[in-house]
Design a protein around this motif. Structure first.
Motif, PDB file in Angstrom:
ATOM      1  N   ARG A  40      19.112  54.107  89.384  1.00 37.72           N
ATOM      2  CA  ARG A  40      19.055  53.001  90.351  1.00 37.72           C
ATOM      3  C   ARG A  40      19.218  51.640  89.688  1.00 37.72           C
ATOM      4  O   ARG A  40      19.760  50.736  90.282  1.00 37.72           O
ATOM      5  CB  ARG A  40      17.718  53.021  91.106  1.00 37.72           C
ATOM      6  CG  ARG A  40      17.461  54.278  91.860  1.00 37.72           C
ATOM      7  CD  ARG A  40      18.121  54.242  93.183  1.00 37.72           C
ATOM      8  NE  ARG A  40      17.768  55.462  93.913  1.00 37.72           N
ATOM      9  CZ  ARG A  40      18.562  56.026  94.753  1.00 37.72           C
ATOM     10  NH1 ARG A  40      19.730  55.509  95.002  1.00 37.72           N
ATOM     11  NH2 ARG A  40      18.207  57.121  95.372  1.00 37.72           N
TER      12      ARG A  40
ATOM     13  N   GLU B 103      21.853  50.192  91.795  1.00 44.32           N
ATOM     14  CA  GLU B 103      21.680  48.998  92.618  1.00 44.32           C
ATOM     15  C   GLU B 103      21.685  47.730  91.780  1.00 44.32           C
ATOM     16  O   GLU B 103      21.994  46.660  92.276  1.00 44.32           O
ATOM     17  CB  GLU B 103      20.360  49.093  93.399  1.00 44.32           C
ATOM     18  CG  GLU B 103      20.327  50.258  94.353  1.00 44.32           C
ATOM     19  CD  GLU B 103      18.950  50.522  94.924  1.00 44.32           C
ATOM     20  OE1 GLU B 103      17.996  49.801  94.560  1.00 44.32           O
ATOM     21  OE2 GLU B 103      18.826  51.457  95.732  1.00 44.32           O
TER      22      GLU B 103
ATOM     23  N   SER C   3      26.507  50.631  96.177  1.00 46.44           N
ATOM     24  CA  SER C   3      25.079  50.317  96.267  1.00 46.44           C
ATOM     25  C   SER C   3      24.698  49.118  95.421  1.00 46.44           C
ATOM     26  O   SER C   3      23.571  48.634  95.497  1.00 46.44           O
ATOM     27  CB  SER C   3      24.237  51.514  95.805  1.00 46.44           C
ATOM     28  OG  SER C   3      24.492  52.630  96.604  1.00 46.44           O
TER      29      SER C   3
ATOM     30  N   SER D 180      23.803  45.725  94.158  1.00 45.59           N
ATOM     31  CA  SER D 180      23.423  44.458  94.782  1.00 45.59           C
ATOM     32  C   SER D 180      23.149  43.366  93.754  1.00 45.59           C
ATOM     33  O   SER D 180      23.134  42.192  94.091  1.00 45.59           O
ATOM     34  CB  SER D 180      22.184  44.655  95.666  1.00 45.59           C
ATOM     35  OG  SER D 180      21.098  45.099  94.888  1.00 45.59           O
TER      36      SER D 180
END
Length: 172
Positions: free
Chosen positions: A8, A32, A54, A56
């Motif tokens: 992640r 992310e 995904s 960001s």
């Protein structure tokens, strides 16, 4: 690194990484946050990273990247601070327009630095050998020259060895 598909967040900032950004990062489908800032990365930002839907948070600030910044999908949401400190990056969102010279002739400052003698393995091993020899002769040179230091040193060594034998004899 690209095999970690469930990752992640990846923060590799300030690690003195060199070379290009690996294309295998395109396999980090669930990432992310990707922070590669303040390294010595070179080359361009792989266009394949646009597939990281995904993503960001993204930063490659403080590297030696060059070429056009991908400005599609989520990459259009990253500000100029994500790319600061890369003098050869161009295109949106960076205010520097791309031309053929920006894309085809990136600076090669790292290549000049890599050829310095201080960075060669031979220099490193020679430095270690000379330092070892110097330290060895400083230590034993003093023991050879100063008789009272030699006596004190060998008494301390004898006491240490005796205490080790005493400690070992307790466990018999």
């Amino acid at each position: 690194m690209g095999e970690l598909s469930e990752l992640r967040s990846l923060n590799l900032s300030n690690n003195f990484l060199t070379g290009p950004i690996p294309n295998s990062f395109q396999n980090l489908k669930n990432v992310e946050s990707l922070d590669l800032s303040h390294n010595k990365l070179s080359g361009g930002i792989p266009y394949e990273l646009v597939g990281l839907t995904s993503l960001s948070t993204f930063s490659v600030a403080g590297n030696n990247l060059s070429g056009r910044v991908p400005f599609e999908r989520q990459f259009s949401t990253f500000g100029t601070q994500s790319y600061d400190g890369n003098p050869d990056l161009c295109g949106d969102p960076i205010p520097r327009n791309c031309s053929t010279t920006n894309q085809l002739e990136p600076r090669h400052e790292d290549e000049n630095e890599e050829t310095r003698i201080i960075d060669s393995p031979l220099f490193f091993y020679a430095f270690v050998a000379v330092s070892y020899a110097f330290g060895f002769w400083i230590f034993f040179g003093i023991l050879i020259i100063k008789k009272n230091w030699r006596v004190i040193y060998f008494r301390a060594v004898d006491k240490f060895i005796e205490s080790c034998f005493e400690m070992l004899s307790k466990y018999r």
